[in-house]
Design a protein around this motif. Structure first.
Motif, PDB file in Angstrom:
ATOM      1  N   UNK A  90      -8.682  31.508   7.726  1.00 43.93           N
ATOM      2  CA  UNK A  90      -7.380  31.092   8.232  1.00 43.93           C
ATOM      3  C   UNK A  90      -6.286  31.335   7.204  1.00 43.93           C
ATOM      4  N   UNK A  91      -5.098  31.583   7.713  1.00 44.82           N
ATOM      5  CA  UNK A  91      -3.882  31.518   6.907  1.00 44.82           C
ATOM      6  C   UNK A  91      -3.565  30.037   6.795  1.00 44.82           C
ATOM      7  N   UNK A  92      -3.757  29.456   5.628  1.00 46.84           N
ATOM      8  CA  UNK A  92      -3.578  28.016   5.419  1.00 46.84           C
ATOM      9  C   UNK A  92      -2.174  27.742   4.920  1.00 46.84           C
ATOM     10  N   UNK A 102      -3.600  22.268   0.125  1.00 51.98           N
ATOM     11  CA  UNK A 102      -3.788  23.691   0.393  1.00 51.98           C
ATOM     12  C   UNK A 102      -4.086  24.480  -0.876  1.00 51.98           C
ATOM     13  N   UNK A 103      -3.406  24.160  -1.983  1.00 52.57           N
ATOM     14  CA  UNK A 103      -3.681  24.871  -3.232  1.00 52.57           C
ATOM     15  C   UNK A 103      -5.135  24.691  -3.653  1.00 52.57           C
ATOM     16  N   UNK A 110     -12.420  29.806  -1.419  1.00 51.28           N
ATOM     17  CA  UNK A 110     -11.644  31.020  -1.151  1.00 51.28           C
ATOM     18  C   UNK A 110     -12.115  31.804   0.065  1.00 51.28           C
ATOM     19  N   UNK A 111     -13.390  31.728   0.402  1.00 47.31           N
ATOM     20  CA  UNK A 111     -13.887  32.489   1.536  1.00 47.31           C
ATOM     21  C   UNK A 111     -13.406  31.998   2.879  1.00 47.31           C
ATOM     22  N   UNK A 219      -6.085  32.328 -10.249  1.00 52.33           N
ATOM     23  CA  UNK A 219      -7.307  32.754  -9.576  1.00 52.33           C
ATOM     24  C   UNK A 219      -7.087  33.061  -8.097  1.00 52.33           C
ATOM     25  N   UNK A 220      -5.975  32.579  -7.536  1.00 57.05           N
ATOM     26  CA  UNK A 220      -5.718  32.782  -6.106  1.00 57.05           C
ATOM     27  C   UNK A 220      -5.458  34.262  -5.848  1.00 57.05           C
TER      28      UNK A 220
END
Length: 285
Positions: A90-92, A102-103, A110-111, A219-220
């Protein structure tokens, strides 16, 4: 509206649009922090939009907001489990406290996510910010704390309290009045602490938000949009600028004439930015 069971709790959800790329909107703390018009526009743009209530708000499981038996990372895990159950990634998107959820969700899971939008939030948990981040505007906070709490069992008193607070923060008082009334109507039961948790998210100030996550922002790897009101007095815009600097390739959208809430005049701009996120640079995964 309905509920979905994840991680042993029920989360209140509302869907817009048909099967399409999923956009998951985390409440701040209730789902109504995301305007109806924004949800409708995202759906019209070819997205399946699901907004949801965090625990202890709206239609989600409510236990004891004064003593939450969960952590920030549990809320992040809820977001990931909900995305997976809905057929993600999903686009969170998260606003305010939902932006903190959300962060952490994108960092820890991440998956489960394809993109990230953060609205009016900051990269550290409640409490004193880092030295390089602007804190709440002192004069604004003094005015807020001088305002007496309403009778949380009185719908109109709560709505008037919200309108007065919005005026202090620089938001639209009429919109805040209407939103508070809608939130009040969705609050389960008549317990004052539950009404207060739904209206101002006090439960969040009692959460265990350790360990820190700001140092992990680089890391994002998903496309990221950071939206912030130029006139935000609660989380001043320097917080959004810091997040955008520390997430590789993030786009920063500063809304003129906006404070803590996305104003009606800014909904179109935010929607367009969310719909086009990832179309240039590094694309959706």
């Amino acid at each position: 509206m309905t509920t979905i069971e994840v991680n042993g709790v029920a989360l209140g959800v509302e869907s817009f649009g048909d099967d399409a790329p999923l956009v998951l909107l985390a409440g701040g703390p209730t789902m109504l922090s995301w305007p109806d018009e924004l949800c409708d526009r995202l759906a019209a743009g070819g997205r399946r939009v699901v907004r949801y209530d965090l625990r202890d708000s709206g239609e989600s499981t409510t236990a004891d907001p004064a003593d939450p038996g969960y952590t920030l990372r549990d809320l992040a895990a809820d977001a990931a489990a909900l995305a997976d159950s809905l057929g993600g990634p999903a686009h969170l998107a998260g606003s305010g406290v939902g932006g903190m959820v959300a962060q952490v969700a994108v960092l820890d899971h991440p998956g489960s996510f394809s993109a990230l939008t953060l609205v009016g939030t900051r990269p550290v948990a409640p409490g004193p910010p880092d030295d390089d981040l602007p804190d709440h505007d002192p004069a604004t906070m003094s005015r807020m704390f001088e305002s007496p709490m309403p009778d949380w069992s009185d719908r109109e008193a709560v709505a008037e309290f919200a309108a007065a607070g919005a005026e202090i923060l620089g938001d639209d008082p009429a919109a805040a009045h209407a939103l508070a009334a809608r939130i009040w109507d969705r609050t389960p039961g008549a317990t004052p602490s539950v009404h207060m948790a739904n209206q101002i998210g006090m439960v969040f100030s009692r959460l265990d938000c350790t360990p820190r996550w700001r140092e992990r922002l680089p890391e994002i790897e998903v496309p990221t949009l950071v939206v912030h009101g130029r006139d935000d007095r609660f989380f001043p815009v320097g917080n959004g600028r810091a997040i955008a600097r520390e997430i590789r390739g993030a786009r920063l959208l500063v809304l003129d004439g906006a404070a803590t809430a996305v104003p009606a005049a800014g909904i179109g701009e935010v929607t367009e930015a969310m719909l086009t996120l990832g179309q240039t640079g590094f694309g959706f995964r």
